[in-house]
Scaffold this motif. Structure first.
Motif, PDB file in Angstrom:
ATOM      1  N   PHE A 179     -16.386  -6.346 -15.872  1.00 40.23           N
ATOM      2  CA  PHE A 179     -16.989  -7.532 -15.261  1.00 40.23           C
ATOM      3  C   PHE A 179     -16.522  -8.814 -15.939  1.00 40.23           C
ATOM      4  CE2 PHE A 179     -20.600  -6.976 -18.324  1.00 40.23           C
ATOM      5  CZ  PHE A 179     -20.744  -8.284 -18.753  1.00 40.23           C
ATOM      6  N   LEU A 180     -16.089  -8.736 -17.197  1.00 44.58           N
ATOM      7  CA  LEU A 180     -15.599  -9.957 -17.847  1.00 44.58           C
ATOM      8  C   LEU A 180     -14.312 -10.454 -17.200  1.00 44.58           C
ATOM      9  CD1 LEU A 180     -16.395  -9.218 -21.595  1.00 44.58           C
ATOM     10  CD2 LEU A 180     -17.231 -11.154 -20.256  1.00 44.58           C
ATOM     11  N   VAL A 184     -14.015 -14.248 -15.563  1.00 43.75           N
ATOM     12  CA  VAL A 184     -12.962 -15.220 -15.866  1.00 43.75           C
ATOM     13  C   VAL A 184     -12.388 -15.790 -14.576  1.00 43.75           C
ATOM     14  CG1 VAL A 184     -10.674 -15.516 -16.875  1.00 43.75           C
ATOM     15  CG2 VAL A 184     -12.412 -14.212 -18.105  1.00 43.75           C
ATOM     16  N   GLU A 185     -12.205 -14.929 -13.578  1.00 44.21           N
ATOM     17  CA  GLU A 185     -11.695 -15.400 -12.294  1.00 44.21           C
ATOM     18  C   GLU A 185     -12.698 -16.319 -11.594  1.00 44.21           C
ATOM     19  OE1 GLU A 185     -10.739 -11.904 -10.084  1.00 44.21           O
ATOM     20  OE2 GLU A 185      -8.849 -11.554 -11.144  1.00 44.21           O
ATOM     21  N   LYS A 188     -14.233 -22.028 -13.218  1.00 50.40           N
ATOM     22  CA  LYS A 188     -13.315 -23.047 -12.720  1.00 50.40           C
ATOM     23  C   LYS A 188     -12.658 -23.853 -13.833  1.00 50.40           C
ATOM     24  CE  LYS A 188     -16.112 -23.516  -8.519  1.00 50.40           C
ATOM     25  NZ  LYS A 188     -16.976 -24.416  -7.712  1.00 50.40           N
ATOM     26  N   LEU A 189     -13.364 -24.063 -14.921  1.00 48.32           N
ATOM     27  CA  LEU A 189     -12.842 -24.902 -15.993  1.00 48.32           C
ATOM     28  C   LEU A 189     -11.938 -24.107 -16.926  1.00 48.32           C
ATOM     29  CD1 LEU A 189     -16.110 -26.833 -16.940  1.00 48.32           C
ATOM     30  CD2 LEU A 189     -14.244 -27.624 -15.472  1.00 48.32           C
ATOM     31  N   GLU A 190     -10.859 -24.725 -17.371  1.00 47.87           N
ATOM     32  CA  GLU A 190      -9.962 -24.054 -18.307  1.00 47.87           C
ATOM     33  C   GLU A 190     -10.692 -23.711 -19.603  1.00 47.87           C
ATOM     34  OE1 GLU A 190      -6.952 -22.941 -17.847  1.00 47.87           O
ATOM     35  OE2 GLU A 190      -6.897 -23.641 -15.777  1.00 47.87           O
ATOM     36  N   SER A 191     -11.575 -24.589 -20.040  1.00 53.79           N
ATOM     37  CA  SER A 191     -12.327 -24.321 -21.268  1.00 53.79           C
ATOM     38  C   SER A 191     -13.197 -23.079 -21.118  1.00 53.79           C
ATOM     39  CB  SER A 191     -13.183 -25.528 -21.640  1.00 53.79           C
ATOM     40  OG  SER A 191     -14.098 -25.844 -20.601  1.00 53.79           O
ATOM     41  N   SER A 192     -13.732 -22.851 -19.916  1.00 54.74           N
ATOM     42  CA  SER A 192     -14.531 -21.647 -19.670  1.00 54.74           C
ATOM     43  C   SER A 192     -13.657 -20.406 -19.724  1.00 54.74           C
ATOM     44  CB  SER A 192     -15.225 -21.736 -18.306  1.00 54.74           C
ATOM     45  OG  SER A 192     -16.167 -22.790 -18.260  1.00 54.74           O
ATOM     46  N   HIS A 193     -12.469 -20.492 -19.144  1.00 53.99           N
ATOM     47  CA  HIS A 193     -11.553 -19.348 -19.188  1.00 53.99           C
ATOM     48  C   HIS A 193     -11.267 -18.942 -20.624  1.00 53.99           C
ATOM     49  CE1 HIS A 193      -9.838 -20.780 -15.046  1.00 53.99           C
ATOM     50  NE2 HIS A 193     -10.990 -20.143 -14.926  1.00 53.99           N
ATOM     51  N   GLY A 194     -10.969 -19.929 -21.462  1.00 55.95           N
ATOM     52  CA  GLY A 194     -10.642 -19.629 -22.850  1.00 55.95           C
ATOM     53  C   GLY A 194     -11.809 -19.014 -23.590  1.00 55.95           C
ATOM     54  N   GLY A 222      -4.439   2.479 -21.430  1.00 52.64           N
ATOM     55  CA  GLY A 222      -3.371   2.192 -20.490  1.00 52.64           C
ATOM     56  C   GLY A 222      -2.924   0.747 -20.622  1.00 52.64           C
ATOM     57  N   PRO A 223      -1.977   0.320 -19.793  1.00 51.33           N
ATOM     58  CA  PRO A 223      -1.399  -1.018 -19.951  1.00 51.33           C
ATOM     59  C   PRO A 223      -2.317  -2.157 -19.549  1.00 51.33           C
ATOM     60  CG  PRO A 223      -0.500   0.064 -18.010  1.00 51.33           C
ATOM     61  CD  PRO A 223      -1.305   1.098 -18.731  1.00 51.33           C
ATOM     62  N   SER A 224      -3.409  -1.859 -18.835  1.00 51.55           N
ATOM     63  CA  SER A 224      -4.308  -2.922 -18.388  1.00 51.55           C
ATOM     64  C   SER A 224      -5.715  -2.378 -18.253  1.00 51.55           C
ATOM     65  CB  SER A 224      -3.847  -3.487 -17.036  1.00 51.55           C
ATOM     66  OG  SER A 224      -4.830  -4.324 -16.459  1.00 51.55           O
ATOM     67  N   ASP A 225      -6.709  -3.165 -18.693  1.00 56.54           N
ATOM     68  CA  ASP A 225      -8.077  -2.836 -18.321  1.00 56.54           C
ATOM     69  C   ASP A 225      -8.233  -3.059 -16.818  1.00 56.54           C
ATOM     70  OD1 ASP A 225      -9.773  -1.964 -20.516  1.00 56.54           O
ATOM     71  OD2 ASP A 225      -9.290  -3.875 -21.451  1.00 56.54           O
ATOM     72  N   THR A 226      -9.263  -2.448 -16.255  1.00 56.34           N
ATOM     73  CA  THR A 226      -9.476  -2.528 -14.811  1.00 56.34           C
ATOM     74  C   THR A 226      -9.999  -3.904 -14.414  1.00 56.34           C
ATOM     75  OG1 THR A 226      -9.833  -0.158 -14.567  1.00 56.34           O
ATOM     76  CG2 THR A 226     -10.813  -1.586 -12.893  1.00 56.34           C
ATOM     77  N   VAL A 227      -9.401  -4.471 -13.405  1.00 56.21           N
ATOM     78  CA  VAL A 227      -9.829  -5.756 -12.846  1.00 56.21           C
ATOM     79  C   VAL A 227     -10.698  -5.478 -11.621  1.00 56.21           C
ATOM     80  CG1 VAL A 227      -9.103  -7.924 -11.804  1.00 56.21           C
ATOM     81  CG2 VAL A 227      -7.750  -6.915 -13.659  1.00 56.21           C
ATOM     82  N   PHE A 228     -11.950  -5.929 -11.669  1.00 60.35           N
ATOM     83  CA  PHE A 228     -12.846  -5.840 -10.520  1.00 60.35           C
ATOM     84  C   PHE A 228     -13.272  -7.250 -10.169  1.00 60.35           C
ATOM     85  CE2 PHE A 228     -17.074  -5.199  -8.544  1.00 60.35           C
ATOM     86  CZ  PHE A 228     -16.665  -4.410  -7.478  1.00 60.35           C
ATOM     87  N   PRO A 229     -13.014  -7.701  -8.942  1.00 59.74           N
ATOM     88  CA  PRO A 229     -13.132  -9.133  -8.640  1.00 59.74           C
ATOM     89  C   PRO A 229     -14.551  -9.638  -8.389  1.00 59.74           C
ATOM     90  CG  PRO A 229     -12.367  -7.949  -6.702  1.00 59.74           C
ATOM     91  CD  PRO A 229     -12.430  -6.947  -7.813  1.00 59.74           C
ATOM     92  N   TYR A 230     -15.545  -8.746  -8.346  1.00 64.40           N
ATOM     93  CA  TYR A 230     -16.899  -9.177  -7.978  1.00 64.40           C
ATOM     94  C   TYR A 230     -17.858  -8.881  -9.132  1.00 64.40           C
ATOM     95  CZ  TYR A 230     -14.276  -8.652  -3.659  1.00 64.40           C
ATOM     96  OH  TYR A 230     -13.294  -8.714  -2.706  1.00 64.40           O
ATOM     97  N   PRO A 231     -17.822  -9.703 -10.169  1.00 63.18           N
ATOM     98  CA  PRO A 231     -18.608  -9.400 -11.377  1.00 63.18           C
ATOM     99  C   PRO A 231     -20.106  -9.358 -11.141  1.00 63.18           C
ATOM    100  CG  PRO A 231     -17.772 -11.661 -11.439  1.00 63.18           C
ATOM    101  CD  PRO A 231     -17.085 -10.979 -10.291  1.00 63.18           C
ATOM    102  N   ASN A 232     -20.619 -10.160 -10.196  1.00 60.99           N
ATOM    103  CA  ASN A 232     -22.068 -10.155  -9.969  1.00 60.99           C
ATOM    104  C   ASN A 232     -22.548  -8.800  -9.459  1.00 60.99           C
ATOM    105  OD1 ASN A 232     -22.026 -12.788 -10.780  1.00 60.99           O
ATOM    106  ND2 ASN A 232     -23.022 -13.605  -8.961  1.00 60.99           N
ATOM    107  N   GLN A 233     -21.676  -8.071  -8.775  1.00 59.24           N
ATOM    108  CA  GLN A 233     -22.062  -6.743  -8.310  1.00 59.24           C
ATOM    109  C   GLN A 233     -22.269  -5.798  -9.490  1.00 59.24           C
ATOM    110  OE1 GLN A 233     -19.227  -5.412  -5.380  1.00 59.24           O
ATOM    111  NE2 GLN A 233     -19.686  -7.080  -3.965  1.00 59.24           N
ATOM    112  N   ILE A 234     -21.431  -5.917 -10.525  1.00 58.55           N
ATOM    113  CA  ILE A 234     -21.621  -5.102 -11.717  1.00 58.55           C
ATOM    114  C   ILE A 234     -22.848  -5.584 -12.494  1.00 58.55           C
ATOM    115  CG2 ILE A 234     -20.644  -4.500 -13.970  1.00 58.55           C
ATOM    116  CD1 ILE A 234     -17.959  -4.259 -12.688  1.00 58.55           C
ATOM    117  N   LEU A 235     -23.001  -6.902 -12.637  1.00 58.45           N
ATOM    118  CA  LEU A 235     -24.167  -7.419 -13.344  1.00 58.45           C
ATOM    119  C   LEU A 235     -25.462  -6.967 -12.680  1.00 58.45           C
ATOM    120  CD1 LEU A 235     -23.109 -11.093 -14.212  1.00 58.45           C
ATOM    121  CD2 LEU A 235     -23.132  -9.099 -15.715  1.00 58.45           C
TER     122      LEU A 235
END
Length: 372
Positions: A179-180, A184-185, A188-194, A222-235
């Protein structure tokens, strides 16, 4: 407690209840008035500067974990651009902080040694608890003074001994990486991304510790953790740990916006969740069941790494018969797989998801038997 039952424990029978937390900072009693001082980012110890967030080894809750009321806005005006994202993350962090704090209160070092774990286990749990307290303060400070900083609800968790607690540690830490990435996706703010990436890196260290020290398994996913685009669904799945009606009245909805999708699990007779396994899907809450349109083709969409694979499913006989699907055999047995039921291949929007998400752990093998 069996691993498969960890996320099916009834909220009506709490196994660990939150203790009254005593302050260890400034001798305060954790009053509402002191909690409101948290509106000042300079109040109290600073994460990254004070060792309380790393090497405090007391039982009592560290700052700001004992200041549990919502922090009210100190200014009027529109919310900050990423306030909603940080509010969601702060509410989730209260759940994680209390999880570790309750374990610190419930157990001691000898309890983990007697259960067969390294003699540093309790100390590491305290250190993770301290990190999570620091996250509370970081997230509070990211929310603008025009928005509420959510306070703590009462929480209960399905663990009653060191083994069930450490199993849940691994599930939560590995799931948090999923979900993290979506959060991140969402920012909106670059500071939030960091800031979010910095927090994710710390959570990754917690995950690696659990896999290496507790489960004696390869931590590489593996080479990448899993990307799931809807974090609120996991939360939303973490609402299972919140005692109904216990949240501060000023808290915003959690998560916001909340879809309230039917929970997705594997059927009770499931014996394997490895790629290539054929499984039955179960929607565990009898009061929240999906409704399937007879003229719509539905799919089980499996997210792994940076990709997803959609498998058509037959919903015409549900609920008389369970829905069955085969987990894509292409996936390697590394990391985590996230599954949803959707009305469109690839689940391209959050609205296309009709049930889920479910989490399939592939590491460690001892826990790779549970679809949330």
């Amino acid at each position: 407690m069996a691993i498969r039952s960890l996320f099916q424990a009834s909220l009506l029978a709490p196994l660990v209840s939150i203790a009254s937390a005593k302050p260890i900072f400034t001798g305060s009693n954790g009053s509402f008035a002191e909690t409101q001082k948290l509106a000042d980012p300079k109040y109290g110890p600073t994460p990254g500067e004070d060792p309380i967030f790393s090497t405090y080894y007391g039982v009592e809750a560290p700052f700001p974990g004992y200041l549990r009321d919502a922090v009210l806005p100190t200014k009027t005006g529109p919310p900050g651009e990423d306030d909603q994202v940080w509010q969601n993350l702060l509410s989730a962090e209260w759940i994680i902080f209390d999880f570790y704090q309750q374990a610190v209160e419930a157990f001691n070092a000898s309890a983990f040694v007697k259960a067969g774990y390294p003699n540093t286990t309790y100390q590491r749990i305290q250190e993770i608890r301290n990190n999570e307290a620091g996250h509370l303060r970081i997230f509070q400070n990211q929310i603008s003074p025009t928005s509420v900083k959510p306070g703590a609800c009462q929480h209960q968790y399905p663990f009653d001994d060191p083994i069930s607690f450490l199993a849940l540690v691994t599930v939560l830490e590995i799931s948090s990486m999923t979900f993290l990435t979506g959060l991140v996706e969402s920012a909106k703010l670059e500071s939030s991304h960091g800031a979010m990436i910095a927090i994710a890196e710390t959570e990754a260290r917690h995950e690696a510790w659990s896999l290496l020290e507790i489960w004696k398994t390869n931590p590489f996913g593996g080479p990448s953790d899993t990307v799931f685009p809807y974090p609120n669904q996991i939360l939303d799945t973490t609402n299972a740990y919140i005692v109904p009606g216990s949240c501060p009245a000023q808290n915003p909805e959690y998560p916001s916006p909340r879809q309230g999708l039917p929970a997705l699990s594997a059927a009770k007779n499931t014996t394997s969740l490895l790629p290539g396994s054929n499984i039955g899907l179960s929607f565990v809450d009898p009061t929240n069941q999906p409704t399937f349109d007879a003229n719509t083709q539905y799919y089980a969409v499996f997210f792994h790494g940076t990709n997803n694979i959609s498998v058509p499913i037959n919903t015409s006989c549900y609920p008389a018969q369970e829905i069955r699907v085969t987990i894509p055999a292409q996936f390697e047995t590394k990391g985590v797989i996230v599954a949803v039921v959707a009305d469109t291949p690839g689940a391209p929007t959050k609205e296309s998801v009709v049930a889920g998400p479910g989490i399939i752990l592939e590491q460690p093998a001892a826990l790779a038997t549970k679809l949330l």
